[in-house]
Design a protein around this motif. Sequence first.
Motif, PDB file in Angstrom:
ATOM      1  N   PHE A 126      18.414   3.416   8.005  1.00  0.00           N
ATOM      2  CA  PHE A 126      19.650   3.388   7.227  1.00  0.00           C
ATOM      3  C   PHE A 126      20.808   3.380   8.208  1.00  0.00           C
ATOM      4  O   PHE A 126      20.787   4.108   9.203  1.00  0.00           O
ATOM      5  N   ASP A 127      21.805   2.603   7.928  1.00  0.00           N
ATOM      6  CA  ASP A 127      23.040   2.628   8.702  1.00  0.00           C
ATOM      7  C   ASP A 127      24.178   2.699   7.694  1.00  0.00           C
ATOM      8  O   ASP A 127      24.581   1.679   7.135  1.00  0.00           O
ATOM      9  N   ILE A 128      24.659   3.908   7.435  1.00  0.00           N
ATOM     10  CA  ILE A 128      25.684   4.096   6.407  1.00  0.00           C
ATOM     11  C   ILE A 128      26.900   4.803   6.991  1.00  0.00           C
ATOM     12  O   ILE A 128      26.776   5.733   7.780  1.00  0.00           O
ATOM     13  N   VAL A 176      29.833   7.427   7.015  1.00  0.00           N
ATOM     14  CA  VAL A 176      30.091   8.734   6.409  1.00  0.00           C
ATOM     15  C   VAL A 176      31.384   9.289   6.984  1.00  0.00           C
ATOM     16  O   VAL A 176      31.842   8.859   8.041  1.00  0.00           O
TER      17      VAL A 176
END
Length: 86
Positions: free
Chosen positions: A24-26, A28
Amino acid sequence: MHDADSMMSRSGRTDAGGKLTARFDIPVTEELNEAAIAMATLRGVPKAEFLRLVIERAMFGELAMLRRMAGTDVQSHRTNHGGSAE
């Protein structure tokens, strides 16, 4: 030495779900990132491992997570949960 880089390293534990290849590359907020680092540090695990456990708990439920953490076979519990008479 307990710097941020050392907390990002692998824990050396084998995951009950098998090889971890997807990522996952999110984005934040800094506040969420700092909170994740703090919680991971309190638990003594890298931030990525802590966040993976949080996501798995949200996706698979508390009971399945307890089974995974205990090292029991989650797949057999899911398969036999469908009402079979085994």
